[in-house]
Design an enzyme around this catalytic site. Structure first.
Site, PDB file in Angstrom:
ATOM      1  N   LYS A  41      -1.920  -3.303-121.815  1.00 21.61           N
ATOM      2  CA  LYS A  41      -3.078  -2.397-121.832  1.00 21.61           C
ATOM      3  C   LYS A  41      -2.665  -1.008-121.361  1.00 21.61           C
ATOM      4  O   LYS A  41      -1.693  -0.866-120.627  1.00 21.61           O
ATOM      5  CB  LYS A  41      -4.173  -2.929-120.897  1.00 21.61           C
ATOM      6  CG  LYS A  41      -4.988  -4.038-121.520  1.00 21.61           C
ATOM      7  CD  LYS A  41      -6.246  -4.275-120.711  1.00 21.61           C
ATOM      8  CE  LYS A  41      -7.073  -5.403-121.324  1.00 21.61           C
ATOM      9  NZ  LYS A  41      -8.118  -5.845-120.396  1.00 21.61           N
ATOM     10  N   ARG A  90     -22.962  -8.209-111.153  1.00 23.01           N
ATOM     11  CA  ARG A  90     -23.973  -7.154-111.172  1.00 23.01           C
ATOM     12  C   ARG A  90     -25.286  -7.665-111.747  1.00 23.01           C
ATOM     13  O   ARG A  90     -26.359  -7.342-111.280  1.00 23.01           O
ATOM     14  CB  ARG A  90     -23.496  -5.966-112.031  1.00 23.01           C
ATOM     15  CG  ARG A  90     -22.384  -5.178-111.404  1.00 23.01           C
ATOM     16  CD  ARG A  90     -21.698  -4.292-112.388  1.00 23.01           C
ATOM     17  NE  ARG A  90     -21.068  -5.080-113.424  1.00 23.01           N
ATOM     18  CZ  ARG A  90     -20.210  -4.618-114.308  1.00 23.01           C
ATOM     19  NH1 ARG A  90     -19.912  -3.344-114.319  1.00 23.01           N
ATOM     20  NH2 ARG A  90     -19.669  -5.403-115.215  1.00 23.01           N
ATOM     21  N   SER A 128     -16.582   0.670-114.340  1.00 21.60           N
ATOM     22  CA  SER A 128     -15.483   1.636-114.459  1.00 21.60           C
ATOM     23  C   SER A 128     -15.516   2.320-115.825  1.00 21.60           C
ATOM     24  O   SER A 128     -15.254   3.521-115.933  1.00 21.60           O
ATOM     25  CB  SER A 128     -14.140   0.931-114.275  1.00 21.60           C
ATOM     26  OG  SER A 128     -14.035   0.412-112.978  1.00 21.60           O
TER      27      SER A 128
END
Ligand code: PNS
Length: 158
Positions: A41, A90, A128
């Site tokens: 990545k 979350r 993010s």
């Protein structure tokens, strides 16, 4: 000594991540924040940069150590003696992904237990990826990330 591993990409760390780490500081003897280094990545920040940012953000918590790791999460947990992996949740949308990962991790190593910490409601929308998008488009991320991360985003994204 009860050690917890809090793994993640942390590209970049947000106030939501730090909320989860802070919750762990009162629950475990040692909290290891594990920054995943995935060579396939291309993150915005290198693993070293993410580790440095997190070290600065966590310097007020003496039982927190920050390091990067490559390879399987369960292998790293075993290596450092952590039987618990902690992740933040979350919203219900995180659950699908997290339960799948935790069950795969359980398949890979029955010794490692995943625990989930509910994030503060005010960080429920924080990720993010969104922080990077807002910063890239010139919006303010000052309420979403620590000042040193906001500064690093400004430098990196112009
Ligand atoms: O912050 P993220 O991106 O939600 O964190 C994901 C992370 C780093 C926890 C996950 O990608 C991971 O565990 N990577 C290590 C490689 C691995 O063990 N993969 C199999 C997990 S099911």
């Amino acid at each position: 000594m009860i050690i917890a591993l809090v793994p993640g990409s942390f590209d970049p760390p947000t106030k939501g991540h730090l909320d989860v780490v802070e919750r762990c500081t009162g629950l475990f003897d040692q909290v290891v924040v594990g920054v995943v280094h995935n060579p396939s990545k291309t993150p915005l920040f290198t693993a070293e940069e993410r580790v440095e940012m997190l070290q600065a953000c966590c310097k007020g918590w003496p039982n927190v150590r920050v390091e990067s790791f490559e390879g399987l999460l369960v292998d790293h947990a075993t290596k450092i003696g952590a039987k618990t992996v902690v992740k933040g949740l979350r919203a219900v949308t995180d659950f699908d992904y997290e339960i799948q990962m935790s069950q795969m991790n359980r398949h890979l190593s029955g010794d490692v237990v995943s625990l989930f910490v509910a994030t503060k409601p005010e960080f429920g929308y924080l990720s993010s990826s969104l922080v990077k998008e807002v910063a890239r488009l010139g919006g303010s991320v000052d309420d979403l990330v620590p000042p040193l991360v906001a500064e690093a985003l400004k430098e990196r994204l112009g």
